[in-house]
Design a protein around this motif. Structure first.
Motif, PDB file in Angstrom:
ATOM      1  N   UNK A  32      10.707   1.318 -17.618  1.00 56.23           N
ATOM      2  CA  UNK A  32      11.257   1.816 -16.355  1.00 56.23           C
ATOM      3  C   UNK A  32      11.190   0.728 -15.287  1.00 56.23           C
ATOM      4  N   UNK A  33      10.068   0.015 -15.203  1.00 60.06           N
ATOM      5  CA  UNK A  33       9.945  -1.078 -14.235  1.00 60.06           C
ATOM      6  C   UNK A  33      10.959  -2.180 -14.513  1.00 60.06           C
ATOM      7  N   UNK A  34      11.154  -2.525 -15.779  1.00 58.42           N
ATOM      8  CA  UNK A  34      12.112  -3.568 -16.141  1.00 58.42           C
ATOM      9  C   UNK A  34      13.530  -3.163 -15.739  1.00 58.42           C
ATOM     10  N   UNK A  35      13.878  -1.922 -15.972  1.00 56.61           N
ATOM     11  CA  UNK A  35      15.205  -1.442 -15.591  1.00 56.61           C
ATOM     12  C   UNK A  35      15.359  -1.477 -14.074  1.00 56.61           C
ATOM     13  N   UNK A  36      14.358  -0.993 -13.358  1.00 57.52           N
ATOM     14  CA  UNK A  36      14.418  -0.976 -11.897  1.00 57.52           C
ATOM     15  C   UNK A  36      14.542  -2.391 -11.332  1.00 57.52           C
ATOM     16  N   UNK A  37      13.793  -3.336 -11.882  1.00 58.43           N
ATOM     17  CA  UNK A  37      13.869  -4.726 -11.412  1.00 58.43           C
ATOM     18  C   UNK A  37      15.239  -5.325 -11.686  1.00 58.43           C
ATOM     19  N   UNK A  38      15.804  -5.027 -12.839  1.00 58.35           N
ATOM     20  CA  UNK A  38      17.124  -5.551 -13.185  1.00 58.35           C
ATOM     21  C   UNK A  38      18.191  -4.975 -12.261  1.00 58.35           C
ATOM     22  N   UNK A  39      18.139  -3.679 -12.010  1.00 57.87           N
ATOM     23  CA  UNK A  39      19.096  -3.051 -11.109  1.00 57.87           C
ATOM     24  C   UNK A  39      18.972  -3.650  -9.713  1.00 57.87           C
ATOM     25  N   UNK A  40      17.749  -3.815  -9.234  1.00 57.49           N
ATOM     26  CA  UNK A  40      17.528  -4.392  -7.906  1.00 57.49           C
ATOM     27  C   UNK A  40      18.087  -5.811  -7.828  1.00 57.49           C
ATOM     28  N   UNK A  41      17.871  -6.606  -8.864  1.00 62.59           N
ATOM     29  CA  UNK A  41      18.374  -7.975  -8.876  1.00 62.59           C
ATOM     30  C   UNK A  41      19.896  -7.999  -8.820  1.00 62.59           C
ATOM     31  N   UNK A  42      20.542  -7.130  -9.566  1.00 63.82           N
ATOM     32  CA  UNK A  42      22.007  -7.046  -9.545  1.00 63.82           C
ATOM     33  C   UNK A  42      22.492  -6.651  -8.155  1.00 63.82           C
ATOM     34  N   UNK A  43      21.825  -5.686  -7.536  1.00 64.04           N
ATOM     35  CA  UNK A  43      22.220  -5.253  -6.193  1.00 64.04           C
ATOM     36  C   UNK A  43      22.064  -6.386  -5.183  1.00 64.04           C
ATOM     37  N   UNK A  44      21.000  -7.159  -5.290  1.00 59.61           N
ATOM     38  CA  UNK A  44      20.784  -8.307  -4.400  1.00 59.61           C
ATOM     39  C   UNK A  44      21.883  -9.344  -4.601  1.00 59.61           C
ATOM     40  N   UNK A  45      22.191  -9.643  -5.857  1.00 66.13           N
ATOM     41  CA  UNK A  45      23.248 -10.615  -6.152  1.00 66.13           C
ATOM     42  C   UNK A  45      24.597 -10.144  -5.621  1.00 66.13           C
ATOM     43  N   UNK A  46      24.898  -8.860  -5.778  1.00 64.20           N
ATOM     44  CA  UNK A  46      26.156  -8.318  -5.265  1.00 64.20           C
ATOM     45  C   UNK A  46      26.230  -8.467  -3.753  1.00 64.20           C
ATOM     46  N   UNK A  47      25.131  -8.205  -3.066  1.00 65.69           N
ATOM     47  CA  UNK A  47      25.097  -8.339  -1.601  1.00 65.69           C
ATOM     48  C   UNK A  47      25.302  -9.798  -1.201  1.00 65.69           C
ATOM     49  N   UNK A  48      24.673 -10.721  -1.909  1.00 58.00           N
ATOM     50  CA  UNK A  48      24.856 -12.144  -1.605  1.00 58.00           C
ATOM     51  C   UNK A  48      26.316 -12.550  -1.791  1.00 58.00           C
ATOM     52  N   UNK A  49      26.943 -12.066  -2.859  1.00 54.93           N
ATOM     53  CA  UNK A  49      28.355 -12.375  -3.094  1.00 54.93           C
ATOM     54  C   UNK A  49      29.241 -11.778  -2.003  1.00 54.93           C
ATOM     55  N   UNK A  50      28.901 -10.570  -1.571  1.00 55.02           N
ATOM     56  CA  UNK A  50      29.681  -9.924  -0.507  1.00 55.02           C
ATOM     57  C   UNK A  50      29.608 -10.743   0.768  1.00 55.02           C
ATOM     58  N   UNK A  51      28.400 -11.169   1.139  1.00 54.86           N
ATOM     59  CA  UNK A  51      28.219 -11.973   2.353  1.00 54.86           C
ATOM     60  C   UNK A  51      28.942 -13.312   2.208  1.00 54.86           C
ATOM     61  N   UNK A  52      28.821 -13.933   1.053  1.00 55.43           N
ATOM     62  CA  UNK A  52      29.495 -15.216   0.829  1.00 55.43           C
ATOM     63  C   UNK A  52      31.011 -15.055   0.928  1.00 55.43           C
ATOM     64  N   UNK A  53      31.539 -13.993   0.363  1.00 55.11           N
ATOM     65  CA  UNK A  53      32.983 -13.738   0.444  1.00 55.11           C
ATOM     66  C   UNK A  53      33.429 -13.545   1.894  1.00 55.11           C
ATOM     67  N   UNK A  54      32.640 -12.803   2.672  1.00 53.60           N
ATOM     68  CA  UNK A  54      32.968 -12.606   4.088  1.00 53.60           C
ATOM     69  C   UNK A  54      32.957 -13.931   4.834  1.00 53.60           C
ATOM     70  N   UNK A  55      31.955 -14.746   4.577  1.00 52.55           N
ATOM     71  CA  UNK A  55      31.860 -16.038   5.260  1.00 52.55           C
ATOM     72  C   UNK A  55      33.007 -16.961   4.847  1.00 52.55           C
ATOM     73  N   UNK A  56      33.357 -16.957   3.565  1.00 56.05           N
ATOM     74  CA  UNK A  56      34.452 -17.795   3.084  1.00 56.05           C
ATOM     75  C   UNK A  56      35.771 -17.349   3.710  1.00 56.05           C
TER      76      UNK A  56
END
Length: 65
Positions: A32-56
């Protein structure tokens, strides 16, 4: 809480059990912890991509960095 069944190879199941024991957790808690950490990491990466796309888009529209 609903139940989800996963099928994993015997060797991975043994590795999970050993890692969970080393971490002082049950195999269930470890998974359960491994799944939660993986989901959180994906969400963080998606947010970084969203911000980068806005800035670009702003760079492209204004020509300013």
């Amino acid at each position: 809480m609903p139940t989800t069944t996963i099928r994993i190879e015997d060797d991975l199941k043994a590795r999970v059990a050993a890692a969970a024991e080393r971490a002082g957790k049950t195999a269930h808690a470890f998974i359960v912890d491994a799944i939660a950490q993986t989901v959180e990491q994906i969400e963080i990466e998606e947010e970084h991509h969203r911000v980068a796309d806005e800035r670009w888009a702003k760079v492209l529209s204004t020509g300013k960095t």
